[in-house]
Scaffold this motif. Structure first.
Motif, PDB file in Angstrom:
ATOM      1  N   GLU A 456     -38.497  26.286  -9.357  1.00  0.00           N
ATOM      2  CA  GLU A 456     -37.338  26.339 -10.254  1.00  0.00           C
ATOM      3  C   GLU A 456     -37.000  24.967 -10.829  1.00  0.00           C
ATOM      4  O   GLU A 456     -36.377  24.881 -11.903  1.00  0.00           O
ATOM      5  CB  GLU A 456     -36.126  26.892  -9.511  1.00  0.00           C
ATOM      6  N   LEU A 457     -37.386  23.887 -10.139  1.00  0.00           N
ATOM      7  CA  LEU A 457     -37.104  22.540 -10.631  1.00  0.00           C
ATOM      8  C   LEU A 457     -38.111  22.081 -11.672  1.00  0.00           C
ATOM      9  O   LEU A 457     -37.869  21.097 -12.377  1.00  0.00           O
ATOM     10  CB  LEU A 457     -37.087  21.537  -9.474  1.00  0.00           C
ATOM     11  N   ARG A 458     -39.247  22.767 -11.760  1.00  0.00           N
ATOM     12  CA  ARG A 458     -40.290  22.361 -12.705  1.00  0.00           C
ATOM     13  C   ARG A 458     -39.788  22.523 -14.138  1.00  0.00           C
ATOM     14  O   ARG A 458     -39.338  23.591 -14.542  1.00  0.00           O
ATOM     15  CB  ARG A 458     -41.554  23.196 -12.472  1.00  0.00           C
ATOM     16  N   HIS A 459     -39.871  21.444 -14.890  1.00  0.00           N
ATOM     17  CA  HIS A 459     -39.450  21.398 -16.298  1.00  0.00           C
ATOM     18  C   HIS A 459     -37.972  21.711 -16.468  1.00  0.00           C
ATOM     19  O   HIS A 459     -37.554  22.261 -17.478  1.00  0.00           O
ATOM     20  CB  HIS A 459     -40.297  22.345 -17.146  1.00  0.00           C
ATOM     21  N   THR A 460     -37.169  21.385 -15.439  1.00  0.00           N
ATOM     22  CA  THR A 460     -35.722  21.576 -15.511  1.00  0.00           C
ATOM     23  C   THR A 460     -35.059  20.259 -15.907  1.00  0.00           C
ATOM     24  O   THR A 460     -35.203  19.260 -15.211  1.00  0.00           O
ATOM     25  CB  THR A 460     -35.170  22.041 -14.155  1.00  0.00           C
ATOM     26  N   PRO A 461     -34.321  20.229 -17.016  1.00  0.00           N
ATOM     27  CA  PRO A 461     -33.698  18.978 -17.456  1.00  0.00           C
ATOM     28  C   PRO A 461     -32.402  18.693 -16.706  1.00  0.00           C
ATOM     29  O   PRO A 461     -31.739  19.591 -16.196  1.00  0.00           O
ATOM     30  CB  PRO A 461     -33.426  19.242 -18.939  1.00  0.00           C
ATOM     31  N   PHE A 462     -32.056  17.405 -16.647  1.00  0.00           N
ATOM     32  CA  PHE A 462     -30.767  16.988 -16.077  1.00  0.00           C
ATOM     33  C   PHE A 462     -30.437  15.599 -16.612  1.00  0.00           C
ATOM     34  O   PHE A 462     -31.222  14.651 -16.442  1.00  0.00           O
ATOM     35  CB  PHE A 462     -30.833  16.958 -14.552  1.00  0.00           C
ATOM     36  N   LEU A 463     -29.291  15.499 -17.274  1.00  0.00           N
ATOM     37  CA  LEU A 463     -28.853  14.246 -17.893  1.00  0.00           C
ATOM     38  C   LEU A 463     -29.954  13.711 -18.808  1.00  0.00           C
ATOM     39  O   LEU A 463     -30.383  14.404 -19.722  1.00  0.00           O
ATOM     40  CB  LEU A 463     -28.453  13.248 -16.806  1.00  0.00           C
ATOM     41  N   TRP A 464     -30.432  12.478 -18.571  1.00  0.00           N
ATOM     42  CA  TRP A 464     -31.444  11.889 -19.446  1.00  0.00           C
ATOM     43  C   TRP A 464     -32.860  12.338 -19.104  1.00  0.00           C
ATOM     44  O   TRP A 464     -33.808  12.016 -19.821  1.00  0.00           O
ATOM     45  CB  TRP A 464     -31.376  10.360 -19.353  1.00  0.00           C
ATOM     46  N   MET A 465     -33.017  13.086 -18.011  1.00  0.00           N
ATOM     47  CA  MET A 465     -34.351  13.480 -17.544  1.00  0.00           C
ATOM     48  C   MET A 465     -34.715  14.868 -18.068  1.00  0.00           C
ATOM     49  O   MET A 465     -33.941  15.812 -17.947  1.00  0.00           O
ATOM     50  CB  MET A 465     -34.387  13.456 -16.012  1.00  0.00           C
ATOM     51  N   ALA A 466     -35.911  14.973 -18.627  1.00  0.00           N
ATOM     52  CA  ALA A 466     -36.370  16.248 -19.165  1.00  0.00           C
ATOM     53  C   ALA A 466     -36.963  17.151 -18.096  1.00  0.00           C
ATOM     54  O   ALA A 466     -37.104  18.356 -18.309  1.00  0.00           O
ATOM     55  CB  ALA A 466     -37.405  16.014 -20.270  1.00  0.00           C
ATOM     56  N   ASP A 467     -37.300  16.575 -16.932  1.00  0.00           N
ATOM     57  CA  ASP A 467     -38.003  17.351 -15.905  1.00  0.00           C
ATOM     58  C   ASP A 467     -37.685  16.770 -14.532  1.00  0.00           C
ATOM     59  O   ASP A 467     -38.056  15.629 -14.235  1.00  0.00           O
ATOM     60  CB  ASP A 467     -39.515  17.306 -16.169  1.00  0.00           C
ATOM     61  N   PRO A 519     -40.612  12.674  -7.456  1.00  0.00           N
ATOM     62  CA  PRO A 519     -39.947  13.587  -8.387  1.00  0.00           C
ATOM     63  C   PRO A 519     -38.449  13.296  -8.474  1.00  0.00           C
ATOM     64  O   PRO A 519     -37.796  13.019  -7.467  1.00  0.00           O
ATOM     65  CB  PRO A 519     -40.210  14.966  -7.772  1.00  0.00           C
ATOM     66  N   ALA A 520     -37.919  13.372  -9.671  1.00  0.00           N
ATOM     67  CA  ALA A 520     -36.527  12.989  -9.901  1.00  0.00           C
ATOM     68  C   ALA A 520     -35.554  13.825  -9.077  1.00  0.00           C
ATOM     69  O   ALA A 520     -34.510  13.323  -8.645  1.00  0.00           O
ATOM     70  CB  ALA A 520     -36.201  13.109 -11.384  1.00  0.00           C
ATOM     71  N   GLY A 521     -35.873  15.099  -8.860  1.00  0.00           N
ATOM     72  CA  GLY A 521     -34.985  15.943  -8.062  1.00  0.00           C
ATOM     73  C   GLY A 521     -34.828  15.429  -6.636  1.00  0.00           C
ATOM     74  O   GLY A 521     -33.731  15.477  -6.068  1.00  0.00           O
ATOM     75  N   LEU A 522     -35.928  14.928  -6.054  1.00  0.00           N
ATOM     76  CA  LEU A 522     -35.870  14.370  -4.704  1.00  0.00           C
ATOM     77  C   LEU A 522     -35.079  13.062  -4.678  1.00  0.00           C
ATOM     78  O   LEU A 522     -34.294  12.813  -3.767  1.00  0.00           O
ATOM     79  CB  LEU A 522     -37.281  14.120  -4.184  1.00  0.00           C
ATOM     80  N   VAL A 523     -35.289  12.230  -5.694  1.00  0.00           N
ATOM     81  CA  VAL A 523     -34.572  10.956  -5.742  1.00  0.00           C
ATOM     82  C   VAL A 523     -33.081  11.197  -5.958  1.00  0.00           C
ATOM     83  O   VAL A 523     -32.237  10.481  -5.403  1.00  0.00           O
ATOM     84  CB  VAL A 523     -35.151  10.049  -6.842  1.00  0.00           C
ATOM     85  N   LEU A 524     -32.757  12.226  -6.746  1.00  0.00           N
ATOM     86  CA  LEU A 524     -31.349  12.575  -6.954  1.00  0.00           C
ATOM     87  C   LEU A 524     -30.682  12.928  -5.630  1.00  0.00           C
ATOM     88  O   LEU A 524     -29.538  12.528  -5.352  1.00  0.00           O
ATOM     89  CB  LEU A 524     -31.238  13.748  -7.936  1.00  0.00           C
ATOM     90  N   TYR A 525     -31.388  13.663  -4.807  1.00  0.00           N
ATOM     91  CA  TYR A 525     -30.866  13.997  -3.474  1.00  0.00           C
ATOM     92  C   TYR A 525     -30.621  12.733  -2.648  1.00  0.00           C
ATOM     93  O   TYR A 525     -29.572  12.577  -2.013  1.00  0.00           O
ATOM     94  CB  TYR A 525     -31.844  14.944  -2.771  1.00  0.00           C
ATOM     95  N   TRP A 526     -31.587  11.800  -2.651  1.00  0.00           N
ATOM     96  CA  TRP A 526     -31.456  10.575  -1.867  1.00  0.00           C
ATOM     97  C   TRP A 526     -30.314   9.698  -2.380  1.00  0.00           C
ATOM     98  O   TRP A 526     -29.577   9.095  -1.591  1.00  0.00           O
ATOM     99  CB  TRP A 526     -32.766   9.793  -1.885  1.00  0.00           C
ATOM    100  N   VAL A 527     -30.175   9.613  -3.703  1.00  0.00           N
ATOM    101  CA  VAL A 527     -29.079   8.819  -4.268  1.00  0.00           C
ATOM    102  C   VAL A 527     -27.736   9.398  -3.843  1.00  0.00           C
ATOM    103  O   VAL A 527     -26.819   8.676  -3.432  1.00  0.00           O
ATOM    104  CB  VAL A 527     -29.189   8.771  -5.806  1.00  0.00           C
TER     105      VAL A 527
END
Length: 552
Positions: A456-467, A519-527
């Protein structure tokens, strides 16, 4: 105190070493993939001598009604289009030789190019084969049947719920129809054989289905860290989910008899699988084809009999699509385990259910990740508070620890005695800051795998990130992760040993570098987790400092 810090530093160094090794393995795999492509180009004309071994060589080659030499020579594929699948079927054998997924793009910036899962091009071998073997089987070591159809292009009509594509052949008075049934919005394909026995004798054969694939591994964007599994998987009587890498199959073949069951080819985010009749005992096999870079993963059903003058239907299902937990659960028992959360699956599945529920309420996966992290931090709030209080007290002891180091640094036994005496006098537990964090680690590791495996996170945009499934293109999140880690470490007691202190100060820089490719989703969790940890620890530290100032 020294042993505690040494243990922590050793663990961090071990993590760094493992991550570097993973990175080197990743680079090696890329090189091997290039070599495999070169090899496949040299030996692209591979033999079709890959039907299950139960076939005998004396099975006659069937006559094909209506197939002219011109048709046989063209090799034209039968193209099928639905809203969720673009499928190419080879009339020779009726094999699925290409599957593209129009709802999943090859790249986030190429929405006109669907992701190709099954690909039997000149540089890759990945085919979903099926056929009939046994006394009256159409498939043998000598060749495959040639089917004919009414058209070479089929498209699901608007508003239609399904689409049928029939391929036919004839064998000594027996008309065999291979029927593919596609469903709107689904990645599941029914493959049925309709046997119309107009001959004067009983017809017997067994259905087989197999995935024929080379060992190429799809490119992943995970960089450092744990790499997703690529290989074969099935369910057995003893294990609900048993997987085999290509290296495993090079070493040894595998066979099993299972009531129902399934066989699959697993990769990051996507899966292809054969699911035979669940009420029958099916034989499963995994093996390398000779010494070639070709692997067969398949099943053979029990022998089916069709008496003279009778018509019977039997078949299997083929799935080619994303690793959607709900869809896979509905198809066959334990097929959803191919969404591989590792040994923490029992914890990861509930976490994903919560994440998915939050997304249904919010409608944004990035915010859902943040919300889930907040919920987890709230659950462990008291446990974390205990850890942070211990760290705050240890920080207050830093000057005294430094003084002990200067006085007894050369006498380890005396240093240890004085350190333990200091802990008793100040009522500080040196393990108080570690144990609560260790208890929470399985939860955070499970969440790591949830975010790693969620298609579900594949090719999912968030803020400035397209994926969210690939690295942050401008590295803002990794930099924020490193900054929040540095802020948090400033609140921790500084090791008395200068070398240890230098290593600890380097950790935010090292982890920032590694997280550049996560992957940005993982880094978002860590942040999010680091930010919440810093805020909680800062509040607790200030509360303790104010309390001690007031009492003084």
């Amino acid at each position: 105190m020294d042993w505690q810090k040494n243990l922590l530093i050793a663990a961090m160094v071990a993590v760094i070493i493992l991550l570097v090794i993973r990175w080197e393995e990743f680079q090696e795999r890329q090189a091997l993939n290039t070599a495999a492509v070169a090899e496949s180009q040299v030996s692209s004309a591979r033999s079709d001598n890959d039907v299950p071994a139960v076939v005998t060589n004396d099975v006659p080659q069937p006559d094909v009604p209506g197939a002219t030499p011109a048709q046989q020579a063209t090799g034209q594929l039968i193209e099928v289009a639905t809203d969720s699948l673009l499928v190419s079927i080879d009339p020779r054998g009726g094999d699925i030789v290409n599957v593209a997924l129009p709802k999943h793009f090859a790249e986030v910036d190429t929405p006109d190019q669907p992701f190709v899962l099954v690909d039997n091009s000149g540089t890759k071998t990945y085919t979903a084969q099926s056929g009939l073997v046994g006394p009256n089987g159409t498939d043998s070591a000598d060749g495959r049947p040639l089917f004919v159809s009414t058209d070479y292009n089929f498209q699901m009509a608007d508003g239609a719920g399904s689409l049928q594509v029939d391929l036919t052949t004839e064998q000594d008075g027996v008309v065999i129809t291979k029927r593919f049934t596609f469903y709107r919005g689904e990645y599941r394909v029914e493959v049925n054989y309709l046997i119309n026995n107009a001959s004067s004798s009983t017809w017997q054969a067994a259905l087989y289905g197999q995935i024929k694939r080379d060992s190429h591994k799809p490119n992943t964007a995970n960089g450092f860290g744990m790499q997703p599994f690529v290989g074969a998987a099935l369910t057995t009587e003893d294990e609900r989910y048993k997987k085999f890498s290509f290296d495993d199959l090079e070493d040894k073949s595998f066979k099993a008899t299972v009531e129902g069951g399934w066989i699959s080819m697993v990769q990051h985010y996507f899966i292809s699988a054969w699911i035979p009749a669940q009420e029958s005992k099916n034989q499963y096999y995994l093996r390398q084809q000779g010494n070639q870079d070709i692997f067969l993963m398949g099943f053979t059903s029990p022998l089916m009999s069709v008496a003279a003058g009778e018509t019977k239907t039997f078949g299997a299902e083929f799935y080619a699509g994303p690793k959607d937990t709900e869809a896979l659960e509905a198809i066959a028992p334990y097929l959803d385990l191919t969404v591989d959360y590792g040994w923490l699956w029992w914890m990861a599945k509930p976490l994903f259910s919560v994440l998915k529920y939050i997304h249904e309420l919010i409608g944004n996966w990035g915010i859902s990740i943040i919300a889930l992290t907040i919920i987890i931090k709230a659950i462990f709030f008291k446990l974390s508070a205990t850890s942070y209080r211990s760290m705050a007290r240890m920080r207050k002891l830093a000057p005294k620890m430094k003084d002990l180091k200067e006085r007894y640094g050369d006498d380890r036994q005396k240093m240890s005695q004085e350190t333990m005496k200091l802990y008793r006098d100040e009522k500080v537990n040196p393990l108080g800051g570690c144990l609560p964090m260790l208890i929470q680690m399985p939860v955070f590791l499970a969440l790591y795998w949830v975010l790693m495996e969620s298609v579900e996170l594949r090719h999912t945009p968030f803020l400035w990130m397209a994926d969210l499934s690939v690295k942050d293109p401008i590295f803002i999140l990794p930099l924020l992760m490193g900054f929040t880690m540095w802020l948090t470490m400033r609140l921790n007691p500084e090791p008395p040993d200068p070398m240890q202190a230098k290593i600890m100060k380097m950790m935010p820089v090292v982890f920032t570098f590694m997280f550049l490719w996560f992957p940005a989703g993982l880094v978002l969790y860590w942040v999010t987790n680091n930010t919440l940890s810093f805020l909680q620890q800062m509040i607790i530290t200030r509360q303790i400092e104010k309390s001690e100032s007031a009492s003084a």
